[in-house]
Design a protein around this motif. Structure first.
Motif, mmCIF file in Angstrom:
data_model
loop_
_atom_site.group_PDB
_atom_site.id
_atom_site.type_symbol
_atom_site.label_atom_id
_atom_site.label_comp_id
_atom_site.label_asym_id
_atom_site.label_seq_id
_atom_site.Cartn_x
_atom_site.Cartn_y
_atom_site.Cartn_z
ATOM 1 N N ALA A 21 18.560 4.623 52.178
ATOM 2 C CA ALA A 21 17.510 3.852 52.848
ATOM 3 C C ALA A 21 16.343 4.743 53.275
ATOM 4 O O ALA A 21 15.445 4.284 53.971
ATOM 5 N N VAL A 22 16.349 6.000 52.844
ATOM 6 C CA VAL A 22 15.272 6.930 53.206
ATOM 7 C C VAL A 22 14.035 6.596 52.364
ATOM 8 O O VAL A 22 14.074 6.721 51.141
ATOM 9 N N PRO A 23 12.933 6.150 53.003
ATOM 10 C CA PRO A 23 11.797 5.631 52.231
ATOM 11 C C PRO A 23 11.259 6.593 51.179
ATOM 12 O O PRO A 23 11.010 6.191 50.039
ATOM 13 N N VAL A 24 11.073 7.876 51.538
ATOM 14 C CA VAL A 24 10.430 8.799 50.594
ATOM 15 C C VAL A 24 11.326 9.063 49.380
ATOM 16 O O VAL A 24 10.836 9.475 48.324
ATOM 17 N N ARG B 6 13.908 18.263 52.293
ATOM 18 C CA ARG B 6 13.337 18.210 53.642
ATOM 19 C C ARG B 6 12.509 16.944 53.839
ATOM 20 O O ARG B 6 12.473 16.369 54.932
ATOM 21 N N ALA B 7 11.805 16.519 52.790
ATOM 22 C CA ALA B 7 10.963 15.317 52.897
ATOM 23 C C ALA B 7 11.808 14.119 53.311
ATOM 24 O O ALA B 7 11.360 13.255 54.067
ATOM 25 N N GLY B 8 13.039 14.068 52.835
ATOM 26 C CA GLY B 8 13.929 12.971 53.200
ATOM 27 C C GLY B 8 14.196 12.932 54.697
ATOM 28 O O GLY B 8 14.214 11.858 55.305
ATOM 29 N N PHE B 9 14.369 14.085 55.291
ATOM 30 C CA PHE B 9 14.603 14.150 56.743
ATOM 31 C C PHE B 9 13.366 13.675 57.493
ATOM 32 O O PHE B 9 13.449 12.861 58.410
ATOM 33 N N GLN B 10 12.203 14.194 57.077
ATOM 34 C CA GLN B 10 10.969 13.832 57.777
ATOM 35 C C GLN B 10 10.686 12.337 57.647
ATOM 36 O O GLN B 10 10.199 11.710 58.570
ATOM 37 N N SER B 11 11.009 11.803 56.474
ATOM 38 C CA SER B 11 10.762 10.391 56.222
ATOM 39 C C SER B 11 11.657 9.505 57.085
ATOM 40 O O SER B 11 11.232 8.466 57.590
ATOM 41 N N ALA B 12 12.912 9.925 57.265
ATOM 42 C CA ALA B 12 13.848 9.116 58.044
ATOM 43 C C ALA B 12 13.609 9.264 59.542
ATOM 44 O O ALA B 12 13.862 8.336 60.312
ATOM 45 N N GLU B 13 13.119 10.436 59.939
ATOM 46 C CA GLU B 13 12.963 10.691 61.378
ATOM 47 C C GLU B 13 11.843 9.860 62.003
ATOM 48 O O GLU B 13 11.863 9.591 63.189
#
Lengths: 298, 292
Positions: free
Chosen positions: B151-154, B272-279
Motif C-alpha cells: 500500500a506504499v504509494p511510491v 528509502r523512497a518507500g519509507f518516506q512515502s509511507a511516513e
C-alpha cells in the motif's frame, strides 16, 4: 477478475484468476464448519472515549505494554494501532458546533470526535494475500487471524495493509507480527469479543455482518436526521477496494480526519498487471543479454 | 482545520505503516539483480562459446546468489522459521513466489559454479547453467512486483515502471561486475550489457519519476532524493567513461565500478523512497482522492 479487458493477454487468464482464489474461497473451504461471517460495527457517534475497549483487549489477549507516552495530541496517548495495540481510541478536536438534541449547542463552536479503531478484517485482505508462509488465515467466522506459531516475521504484511494495522513486535526478541484476532478464542465459542463486551455505550457492536450492516444503515439515517451532515458509513460497501470490511464504522467526518485511508484497496487486486510488467521487463532483459553477445565483436 | 483535502490526516501520523525491513533488504534488491543478470549473461556467454566470460559470470552469480538468502534470512523476525516460506506455494504472495524462484535459481547457479571450479560433470554444469540462466531474468525482476504489491504509494503507483528499473539495473550490475572480473579481450559483451543497462536505468527511473508526478516527491527529497542523485550521477559518469574507455583495462574497470555503485544507490533510493512515502499521510490521501 477486475481487469476483464486485459484477461486475454498471454497467460493473463491464469495469472489474473489466481489472486482472488485465496480470499474468495471462504467459506467453501470450511465446508460444514463454515459459520456466518461475524464482525464489528463501530458506531463512533456514541463513543465517549473511555478506552475501556483498549483495556479489555489488552487484558483478555495479554497484549504487552505499548509504551507510556504523553503525545500532547488531545486525550490520545495510545497513538495508533500496532503489534501491541489492537484497539485504539482516536480523539479529534474540531471547531464545529456541538449538536445536542438535534440542535447546535450554545457557546463557542467546539466538538469532539472519538473513534475506536481496530483491524478491519477485510473481505479481500492484502495481509493475507501477501503472507508468504500462510501464517495469516481466514477463520470459519470470516475473520483474519495471524497464526503466531507459523509467522516468521518477514514483515511483508506490514506495508501491504492499507490501514497500517499490522506491525512487528520487537520486544523480548519476539520478531513476529501481531494484530487483532477479533478475539478468535472467544468468538469461536460463541462469545462476544472483549472490546465489544466492555464497551459501555454499545459504540462497538459485534454480530453477524449482515445484521450489523442493516443496523448501521438504520442508525446512519437517524444520525443524519439529527443534523450530522458529515456522517457516513465507512467500509460497509462490499464493492469498495477491499470488498468491504468485516469491522466497519459510522464516522462523523471524512475518514482521513480519523487517520483512515479514504479509498483503501487490496494491492493484490493489481497483481496480474504487476506480473505482466515484470514478465515484459524480464523478457527484455533476456533478449538484451542475447543481443549483447551477438551484436558486434570488439 | 476542516479544509477540503485532509492531507494532514490524524495529527500527521502515517496512514500506511512504513516497512519494517532493514538495510539487508535493500542490499538484496541489488544482489538478486546481480545474480539474475549474471546468470543470464553466463548462459548466453556459454552458448556463444565465450568461455572466459562464462566462467567469470558463473562465479559472480554464485557469489551473489549465496549472499541473497543470507541477507533475507537475517532480516526475518524469526530466522529459524525461514523454511516456513517453503511450506506453501502461494501465487498471491510475490515473496512466496520469489522464494521459490530464488531457491531454484540459487541451487542451479551454485551447482554450475561448483562444477565450473572443480571442472567436473560438464553435463550437470550445462543443465544447471541453463536453469539458472533462464530463471535469472525472473530473479532480477520479481522483487519489483514484491515491493509494488504493497500500500506504499511510491511503490504501488510505480508498479508498471519498477520492473524495468530493476531489470536494467540488473543488466548494468551484471555487465559491470563481469567487466571487472573478465579478461579484456573476452569482456566485449559484458561492456555492451553494462552500457545498455546503465542507459536503461537512467531512462526507466526518469520515466518512473515523471509518471509518479507529485507522488514521486520522495525521489527528490531527503535520503531517497540524495541516493537518487548519487545513483544517476554515478551511472551516467560510469556509462560515459565506459563508452570512451573501450578495452583499456584500468579505465574500463573504473567505469564499471561507477556503474556498480550507481546500481547499489539506485536500489537504496527505491527502498528509502518507500519509507518516506509511507511516513507522510499526504501521499496516501493524494493517491486515493485523485482516483489513483
Amino acid at each position: 477478475m477486475r481487469h476483464p479487458a486485459r484477461a486475454g493477454v498471454a497467460g493473463g487468464d491464469l495469472v489474473s484468476a489466481q489472486p482472488r482464489v485465496a480470499t474468495e474461497a471462504w467459506p467453501e473451504t470450511y465446508g460444514d464448519e463454515a459459520k456466518p461471517r461475524m464482525g464489528f460495527f463501530t458506531d463512533t457517534s456514541v463513543c465517549i472515549g473511555c478506552k475501556a475497549c483498549e483495556v479489555a483487549c489488552k487484558e483478555w489477549n495479554q497484549v504487552p505494554e505499548d509504551g507510556l507516552l504523553f503525545t500532547g495530541d488531545s486525550y490520545d496517548n495510545t497513538g495508533r494501532l500496532g503489534a501491541d495495540t489492537w484497539r485504539h481510541v482516536a480523539f479529534i478536536e474540531q471547531d464545529r458546533p456541538l449538536r445536542v438534541g438535534g440542535e447546535d449547542g450554545d457557546g463557542e463552536p467546539f466538538r469532539w470526535l472519538m473513534s475506536s479503531d481496530v483491524c478491519k478484517h477485510c473481505t479481500h485482505s492484502a495481509c493475507l494475500d501477501v503472507c508468504p508462509t500462510g501464517a495469516i488465515i481466514r477463520t470459519e467466522l470470516g475473520t483474519v487471524v495471524v497464526q503466531e506459531d507459523i509467522c516468521n516475521g518477514c514483515g511483508y504484511c506490514v506495508p501491504a495493509c492499507p490501514f497500517g494495522v499490522l506491525d512487528k513486535r520487537e520486544i523480548e526478541d519476539d520478531g513476529r507480527v501481531w494484530k487483532c484476532t477479533l478475539c478468535y478464542d472467544r468468538t469461536r465459542e460463541g462469545m462476544t469479543p472483549a472490546c465489544a463486551q466492555a464497551c459501555p455505550t454499545e459504540s462497538i457492536q459485534y454480530g453477524p455482518l449482515d445484521e450489523l450492516r442493516e443496523r448501521a444503515a438504520a442508525r446512519l439515517g437517524k444520525v443524519v436526521e439529527d443534523g450530522f451532515a458529515g456522517a457516513r458509513l465507512y467500509g460497509e460497501d462490499p464493492d469498495d477496494g477491499v470488498g468491504g470490511f468485516g469491522a466497519f464504522f459510522l464516522l462523523l467526518d471524512e475518514p482521513e480526519v480519523y487517520g483512515l485511508p479514504p479509498n483503501p484497496v487490496d494491492t493484490t487486486r493489481d497483481l496480474p498487471e504487476m506480473w505482466r510488467a515484470a514478465a515484459v521487463a524480464a523478457g527484455a532483459l533476456a533478449l538484451g543479454t542475447v543481443a549483447c553477445l551477438l551484436g558486434g565483436r570488439r | 482545520m476542516t479544509g477540503e483535502l485532509h492531507t494532514e490526516g490524524y495529527y500527521g501520523r502515517p496512514i500506511v505503516r512504513p516497512p519494517v525491513w532493514k538495510q539487508e533488504i535493500a542490499w538484496y534488491l541489488f544482489t538478486g539483480g546481480l545474480a539474475g543478470g549474471s546468470s543470464a549473461l553466463g548462459l548466453a556467454a556459454r552458448a556463444t562459446g565465450n568461455r572466459p566470460l562464462a566462467r567469470s559470470t558463473t562465479l559472480i552469480a554464485a557469489a551473489a546468489v549465496t549472499a541473497s538468502p543470507a541477507l533475507l534470512i537475517k532480516d526475518l523476525g524469526r530466522p529459524e522459521r525461514f523454511m516456513n516460506m517453503l511450506r506453501v506455494v502461494k501465487p498471491t504472495s510475490p515473496m512466496n513466489v520469489g522464494t521459490w524462484i530464488l531457491t531454484a535459481a540459487g541451487t542451479a547457479a551454485g551447482t554450475a559454479a561448483a562444477c565450473e571450479v572443480a571442472d567436473v560433470l560438464p553435463r550437470v554444469r550445462a543443465l544447471a547453467q541453463g536453469v539458472a540462466g533462464l530463471l535469472g531474468p525472473a530473479l532480477a525482476t520479481y522483487t519489483a512486483v514484491l515491493v509494488s504489491d504493497t500500500a506504499v504509494p511510491v511503490w504501488h503507483e510505480a508498479r508498471r515502471e519498477l520492473p524495468f528499473v530493476f531489470a536494467s539495473g540488473a543488466a548494468a550490475s551484471a555487465g559491470a561486475a563481469a567487466v571487472i572480473l573478465t579478461p579484456g579481450a573476452s569482456a566485449g559483451p559484458a561492456r555492451r550489457m553494462m552500457l545498455a543497462g546503465a542507459a536503461g536505468e537512467l531512462a526507466s527511473t526518469t520515466v518512473m519519476e515523471r509518471r509518479l508526478g507529485d507522488l514521486g516527491e520522495p525521489y527528490h527529497s531527503g535520503k531517497a532524493g540524495m541516493l537518487a542523485r548519487v545513483a544517476k550521477g554515478a551511472t551516467a559518469a560510469g556509462a560515459a567513461l565506459g563508452a570512451v574507455a573501450g578495452r583499456r583495462p584500468l579505465l574500463g574497470r573504473m567505469a564499471a565500478g561507477l556503474v556498480l555503485g550507481g546500481a547499489v544507490a539506485e536500489r537504496f533510493s527505491v527502498f528509502r523512497a518507500g519509507f518516506q512515502s509511507a511516513e507522510d499521510p499526504r501521499y496516501v490521501v493524494m493517491s486515493q482522492r485523485d482516483g489513483g
